[in-house]
Design a protein around this motif. Structure first.
Motif, PDB file in Angstrom:
ATOM      1  N   GLY A  73      44.233  19.930  44.375  1.00 43.52           N
ATOM      2  CA  GLY A  73      42.980  19.785  45.124  1.00 43.52           C
ATOM      3  C   GLY A  73      42.300  18.460  44.830  1.00 43.52           C
ATOM      4  N   ILE A  74      40.946  18.538  44.696  1.00 41.01           N
ATOM      5  CA  ILE A  74      40.132  17.309  44.600  1.00 41.01           C
ATOM      6  C   ILE A  74      39.794  17.003  43.142  1.00 41.01           C
ATOM      7  CG2 ILE A  74      37.875  16.319  45.189  1.00 41.01           C
ATOM      8  CD1 ILE A  74      37.795  18.407  47.539  1.00 41.01           C
ATOM      9  N   VAL A  75      39.931  15.728  42.747  1.00 42.41           N
ATOM     10  CA  VAL A  75      39.244  15.266  41.536  1.00 42.41           C
ATOM     11  C   VAL A  75      38.000  14.529  41.995  1.00 42.41           C
ATOM     12  CG1 VAL A  75      39.293  13.556  39.678  1.00 42.41           C
ATOM     13  CG2 VAL A  75      41.158  15.184  39.896  1.00 42.41           C
ATOM     14  N   LEU A  76      36.852  14.943  41.456  1.00 44.78           N
ATOM     15  CA  LEU A  76      35.584  14.303  41.807  1.00 44.78           C
ATOM     16  C   LEU A  76      35.216  13.355  40.677  1.00 44.78           C
ATOM     17  CD1 LEU A  76      33.256  14.708  44.023  1.00 44.78           C
ATOM     18  CD2 LEU A  76      32.052  15.812  42.148  1.00 44.78           C
ATOM     19  N   SER A  77      35.468  12.071  40.903  1.00 43.47           N
ATOM     20  CA  SER A  77      35.230  11.096  39.829  1.00 43.47           C
ATOM     21  C   SER A  77      33.785  10.604  39.875  1.00 43.47           C
ATOM     22  CB  SER A  77      36.183   9.916  39.985  1.00 43.47           C
ATOM     23  OG  SER A  77      35.767   8.899  39.103  1.00 43.47           O
ATOM     24  N   MET A  78      33.123  10.624  38.703  1.00 46.30           N
ATOM     25  CA  MET A  78      31.722  10.202  38.633  1.00 46.30           C
ATOM     26  C   MET A  78      31.606   8.734  38.240  1.00 46.30           C
ATOM     27  SD  MET A  78      30.339  12.919  39.637  1.00 46.30           S
ATOM     28  CE  MET A  78      28.572  12.731  39.341  1.00 46.30           C
ATOM     29  N   GLU A  79      32.683   7.956  38.497  1.00 47.58           N
ATOM     30  CA  GLU A  79      32.702   6.577  37.992  1.00 47.58           C
ATOM     31  C   GLU A  79      31.682   5.640  38.639  1.00 47.58           C
ATOM     32  OE1 GLU A  79      36.901   6.688  39.054  1.00 47.58           O
ATOM     33  OE2 GLU A  79      36.722   4.661  39.849  1.00 47.58           O
ATOM     34  N   HIS A  80      31.099   6.019  39.792  1.00 46.47           N
ATOM     35  CA  HIS A  80      30.064   5.150  40.386  1.00 46.47           C
ATOM     36  C   HIS A  80      28.648   5.494  39.888  1.00 46.47           C
ATOM     37  CE1 HIS A  80      32.895   3.209  42.880  1.00 46.47           C
ATOM     38  NE2 HIS A  80      33.066   4.191  43.752  1.00 46.47           N
ATOM     39  N   PHE A  81      28.531   6.564  39.108  1.00 47.54           N
ATOM     40  CA  PHE A  81      27.191   6.994  38.653  1.00 47.54           C
ATOM     41  C   PHE A  81      26.881   6.347  37.294  1.00 47.54           C
ATOM     42  CE2 PHE A  81      25.599  10.487  41.421  1.00 47.54           C
ATOM     43  CZ  PHE A  81      26.621  10.445  42.361  1.00 47.54           C
ATOM     44  N   THR A  82      26.669   5.026  37.272  1.00 46.16           N
ATOM     45  CA  THR A  82      26.612   4.325  35.985  1.00 46.16           C
ATOM     46  C   THR A  82      25.248   3.710  35.654  1.00 46.16           C
ATOM     47  OG1 THR A  82      27.413   2.368  37.127  1.00 46.16           O
ATOM     48  CG2 THR A  82      29.075   3.716  36.021  1.00 46.16           C
ATOM     49  N   LYS A  83      24.209   4.164  36.347  1.00 46.34           N
ATOM     50  CA  LYS A  83      22.908   3.491  36.130  1.00 46.34           C
ATOM     51  C   LYS A  83      22.074   4.172  35.045  1.00 46.34           C
ATOM     52  CE  LYS A  83      22.172   2.099  40.890  1.00 46.34           C
ATOM     53  NZ  LYS A  83      22.762   3.244  41.539  1.00 46.34           N
ATOM     54  N   ILE A  84      21.477   3.332  34.181  1.00 44.87           N
ATOM     55  CA  ILE A  84      20.392   3.822  33.313  1.00 44.87           C
ATOM     56  C   ILE A  84      19.144   3.647  34.167  1.00 44.87           C
ATOM     57  CG2 ILE A  84      19.079   3.415  31.192  1.00 44.87           C
ATOM     58  CD1 ILE A  84      21.674   2.350  29.929  1.00 44.87           C
ATOM     59  N   LEU A  85      18.578   4.741  34.652  1.00 44.71           N
ATOM     60  CA  LEU A  85      17.517   4.638  35.661  1.00 44.71           C
ATOM     61  C   LEU A  85      16.170   4.284  35.043  1.00 44.71           C
ATOM     62  CD1 LEU A  85      18.602   7.807  37.667  1.00 44.71           C
ATOM     63  CD2 LEU A  85      18.921   5.434  38.380  1.00 44.71           C
ATOM     64  N   GLU A  86      15.939   4.770  33.805  1.00 46.58           N
ATOM     65  CA  GLU A  86      14.624   4.548  33.199  1.00 46.58           C
ATOM     66  C   GLU A  86      14.686   4.812  31.700  1.00 46.58           C
ATOM     67  OE1 GLU A  86      11.824   7.384  34.736  1.00 46.58           O
ATOM     68  OE2 GLU A  86      10.103   6.389  33.827  1.00 46.58           O
ATOM     69  N   ILE A  87      14.034   3.938  30.921  1.00 41.45           N
ATOM     70  CA  ILE A  87      13.796   4.274  29.501  1.00 41.45           C
ATOM     71  C   ILE A  87      12.289   4.388  29.379  1.00 41.45           C
ATOM     72  CG2 ILE A  87      14.018   3.506  27.099  1.00 41.45           C
ATOM     73  CD1 ILE A  87      16.612   2.034  27.999  1.00 41.45           C
ATOM     74  N   ASP A  88      11.820   5.614  29.248  1.00 43.21           N
ATOM     75  CA  ASP A  88      10.389   5.900  29.339  1.00 43.21           C
ATOM     76  C   ASP A  88       9.839   6.100  27.930  1.00 43.21           C
ATOM     77  OD1 ASP A  88       7.914   7.047  29.597  1.00 43.21           O
ATOM     78  OD2 ASP A  88       8.506   8.545  31.093  1.00 43.21           O
ATOM     79  N   LYS A  89       9.244   5.020  27.383  1.00 42.75           N
ATOM     80  CA  LYS A  89       8.761   5.062  25.990  1.00 42.75           C
ATOM     81  C   LYS A  89       7.577   6.017  25.835  1.00 42.75           C
ATOM     82  CE  LYS A  89       9.232   1.462  22.977  1.00 42.75           C
ATOM     83  NZ  LYS A  89       9.147   0.113  22.407  1.00 42.75           N
ATOM     84  N   ASN A  90       6.757   6.141  26.894  1.00 48.39           N
ATOM     85  CA  ASN A  90       5.579   7.006  26.793  1.00 48.39           C
ATOM     86  C   ASN A  90       5.974   8.453  26.569  1.00 48.39           C
ATOM     87  OD1 ASN A  90       3.835   4.928  27.234  1.00 48.39           O
ATOM     88  ND2 ASN A  90       3.901   5.157  29.466  1.00 48.39           N
ATOM     89  N   ASN A  91       7.054   8.855  27.202  1.00 51.26           N
ATOM     90  CA  ASN A  91       7.490  10.253  27.075  1.00 51.26           C
ATOM     91  C   ASN A  91       8.711  10.405  26.182  1.00 51.26           C
ATOM     92  OD1 ASN A  91       5.604  11.654  28.868  1.00 51.26           O
ATOM     93  ND2 ASN A  91       6.458  10.266  30.409  1.00 51.26           N
ATOM     94  N   MET A  92       9.182   9.280  25.619  1.00 56.37           N
ATOM     95  CA  MET A  92      10.348   9.279  24.715  1.00 56.37           C
ATOM     96  C   MET A  92      11.567   9.931  25.377  1.00 56.37           C
ATOM     97  SD  MET A  92       9.339   7.824  21.876  1.00 56.37           S
ATOM     98  CE  MET A  92      10.244   8.350  20.457  1.00 56.37           C
ATOM     99  N   VAL A  93      11.866   9.503  26.591  1.00 56.37           N
ATOM    100  CA  VAL A  93      13.064  10.015  27.277  1.00 56.37           C
ATOM    101  C   VAL A  93      13.779   8.868  27.997  1.00 56.37           C
ATOM    102  CG1 VAL A  93      12.203  12.368  27.714  1.00 56.37           C
ATOM    103  CG2 VAL A  93      11.820  10.582  29.429  1.00 56.37           C
ATOM    104  N   ALA A  94      15.071   9.086  28.256  1.00 57.55           N
ATOM    105  CA  ALA A  94      15.828   8.188  29.130  1.00 57.55           C
ATOM    106  C   ALA A  94      16.290   9.008  30.320  1.00 57.55           C
ATOM    107  CB  ALA A  94      17.022   7.617  28.392  1.00 57.55           C
ATOM    108  N   VAL A  95      16.239   8.394  31.503  1.00 55.65           N
ATOM    109  CA  VAL A  95      16.765   9.059  32.700  1.00 55.65           C
ATOM    110  C   VAL A  95      18.030   8.296  33.094  1.00 55.65           C
ATOM    111  CG1 VAL A  95      16.267   9.825  35.045  1.00 55.65           C
ATOM    112  CG2 VAL A  95      14.394   9.588  33.387  1.00 55.65           C
ATOM    113  N   VAL A  96      19.157   8.996  33.121  1.00 56.19           N
ATOM    114  CA  VAL A  96      20.430   8.293  33.342  1.00 56.19           C
ATOM    115  C   VAL A  96      21.307   9.033  34.344  1.00 56.19           C
ATOM    116  CG1 VAL A  96      20.431   7.390  30.973  1.00 56.19           C
ATOM    117  CG2 VAL A  96      21.724   9.457  31.470  1.00 56.19           C
ATOM    118  N   GLU A  97      22.237   8.257  34.903  1.00 56.53           N
ATOM    119  CA  GLU A  97      23.283   8.886  35.713  1.00 56.53           C
ATOM    120  C   GLU A  97      24.421   9.316  34.772  1.00 56.53           C
ATOM    121  OE1 GLU A  97      22.533   6.813  40.036  1.00 56.53           O
ATOM    122  OE2 GLU A  97      24.159   5.997  38.815  1.00 56.53           O
ATOM    123  N   PRO A  98      25.229  10.302  35.197  1.00 58.65           N
ATOM    124  CA  PRO A  98      26.192  10.890  34.251  1.00 58.65           C
ATOM    125  C   PRO A  98      27.344   9.979  33.843  1.00 58.65           C
ATOM    126  CG  PRO A  98      26.441  11.847  36.440  1.00 58.65           C
ATOM    127  CD  PRO A  98      25.205  11.020  36.476  1.00 58.65           C
ATOM    128  N   GLY A  99      27.630   8.927  34.650  1.00 61.89           N
ATOM    129  CA  GLY A  99      28.773   8.077  34.310  1.00 61.89           C
ATOM    130  C   GLY A  99      28.452   6.977  33.300  1.00 61.89           C
TER     131      GLY A  99
END
Ligand SMILES: Cc1cc2nc3c(=O)[nH]c(=O)nc-3n(C[C@H](O)[C@H](O)[C@H](O)COP(=O)(O)OP(=O)(O)OC[C@H]3O[C@@H](n4cnc5c(N)ncnc54)[C@H](O)[C@@H]3O)c2cc1C
Length: 466
Positions: A90-116
């Protein structure tokens, strides 16, 4: 479950959705997606899809679900339990295009990232801002955050800082039926309803596709040293772990490396290792915010180890000496692979106090079977990697022996109060043994959960349970 083949019409739909460059059907180009880092196993997909955004994944899932086509998510293919291998085609769903670090939010001490995003790249990016993302699988330069979440990956720092599971605050996921869900968020607390993040984390790509992640960050500790502590025997080294805990100092890591592993390292890295003739080493990391505090703590741990029979205590306090030790530790896997390309990697975990008993059992097993077994790993959290090497045994003899030995080992692990996997997952390689650790009722409940997420069993079928 009977699955359908992918037709020309369906391929056309995917090409319209993703663009032809993101739809792979040529045999040679499919081969890299037929395996991960699991010894021996592989299976060819019929097609590889490389989506670029979440709505595309939602549509892919709807098409796969409607047409009963199996679909296997893939991060960067470093898994060692067969999770990314498309065993039903069947299908392999490759996450290789999901490579962005979307945000490093120091106020809330979190990073928002894509899985790749590569784990080590995220660590470097947050450290530039004085923040710390502690989970550190030895594969951190080549594995993805999405794969880490799917496997519940851990690493040496788990002793003090926990594993990937302890850092997931929020997820965006796509269900096998195509719905897009947003779970959790940037908040520190969440007691609203079931812990769906908890159930998806560690689900080995069988419940949902992870498309966005919110990770907790902490302040980066100001100072750190590593101690390399040689002992005459593995028994002395392993019984010392308990004594380190009695000091009430929680090290960042307590790694266990025994002589056979050091010998393999020396030949792989073509360089000597401090105290390489000793029977076993502990690698103990200590960090904190003040140099004085860290020094006091490492002196105390050093004293305890010397009292317990350590030959010496080697202090690595410069970036260069620390990196030399960790480069060696991270190379252990490849060093053993150079000795024997085929090996069974057990990733068992027992209560820390049971490690000496477990290691005694492993050495007896090696003697009885004549197989070379090399244990090393995260002794500080009870997660010992037990590597059983095929060396030059014939295929038939290897298969016969390994089945028997693995069952004996895992049965003993469960008897000691432990379980089959501390961080690598069950995938295909351990599914035939899950009944040793999980009752029938627990397995049935898990299968009902799987059915609720994935009524047609299209997402990563054939993994975790038989
Ligand atoms: C040399 C070496 C050292 C290693 N050291 C460690 C270690 O110290 N600790 C440790 O825990 N592991 C270790 N591993 C194992 C491996 O690196 C981890 O399991 C890692 O988390 C896999 O990430 P990946 O991106 O390569 O995932 P893959 O191998 O591509 O996939 C792993 C699983 O995750 C699923 N998956 C991937 N992405 C997604 C997604 N976006 N949504 C849903 N499911 C998804 C796949 O279907 C599969 O089931 C090591 C491996 C190697 C080769």
């Amino acid at each position: 479950m009977k699955y359908n083949k992918i037709t020309g019409d369906i391929i056309k739909k995917f090409e319209i959705l993703l663009g032809a460059k993101n739809v792979i059907t040529a045999n040679d180009d499919l081969v890299p997606y037929s395996k991960d880092e699991t010894s021996e196993e592989s299976a060819m997909p019929d097609i590889v899809l490389k989506p670029e955004n979440t709505p595309q994944i939602s549509k892919i899932m709807m098409i796969a679900n409607k047409n009963l086509i199996p679909i296997t998510p893939r991060g960067l293919g470093t898994g060692v339990s067969g999770g990314a291998i498309p065993i039903m085609g069947g299908i392999v769903l490759s996450m290789e295009h999901f490579t962005k670090i979307l945000e490093i939010d120091k106020n809330n001490m979190v990073a928002v990232v894509e899985p790749g995003v590569i784990t080590g790249k995220l660590q470097e990016a947050v450290e530039k801002q004085g923040l710390f993302y502690p989970p550190d699988p030895a594969s951190l330069d080549s594995c993805s955050i999405g794969g880490n979440i799917a496997e519940g990956a851990g690493g040496p720092r788990a002793v003090k800082y926990g594993t990937t599971k302890d850092y997931v605050r929020g997820l965006e996921v796509v269900l096998p039926t195509g719905e897009i869900l947003s779970l959790g968020g940037k908040m520190h607390k969440n007691a609203t309803g079931y812990n769906l993040i908890g159930i998806i984390t560690g689900s080995e790509g069988t419940l949902a596709i992870i498309t966005k992640i919110i990770l907790k960050l902490i302040p980066v500790p100001g100072y750190r040293v590593d101690l390399l502590i040689p002992f005459n025997s593995f028994r002395e080294a392993s019984s010392t772990i308990r004594k380190i805990y009695e000091t009430s100092i929680i090290p960042v890591n307590i790694e266990f490396i025994e002589k056979k592993a050091i010998d393999a390292l020396k030949s792989f890295l073509e360089e000597d290792f401090p105290f390489s003739e000793s029977g076993a080493h502990l690698l103990v990391g200590i960090d904190g915010n003040s140099k004085d505090g860290v020094e006091k703590n490492y002196e105390k741990i050093g004293e305890v180890c010397l009292k317990a029979g350590a030959i010496d205590v080697f202090v690595a306090d410069t970036d260069q000496t620390k990196e030399r030790l960790w480069k060696a530790r991270r190379s252990l896997h490849d060093a053993l692979e150079q000795k024997s390309r085929i090996m069974e990697r057990e990733d068992v975990v027992v209560p820390v106090s049971k490690i000496p008993e477990l290691l005694d059992f492993v050495y007896r097993l090696s003697e009885e079977s004549g197989l070379e077994i090399v244990p090393f790993g995260h002794a500080g959290d009870g997660n010992v990697h037990i590597n059983i090497l095929k060396m030059n045994l014939s295929h038939g003899e290897w298969k016969r022996k390994i089945e028997k030995i693995t069952k004996k080992l895992l049965t003993e692990v469960v008897r000691l109060g432990g379980t089959l996997s501390g961080e690598h997952g069950i995938g295909t390689v351990k599914k035939r043994f899950i009944h040793l650790s999980w009752s029938k009722e627990k397995i049935e409940l898990a299968k009902r959960i799987k059915k609720a997420f994935d009524p047609n069993n299209i997402l990563n079928p054939g993994k975790i349970f038989e």
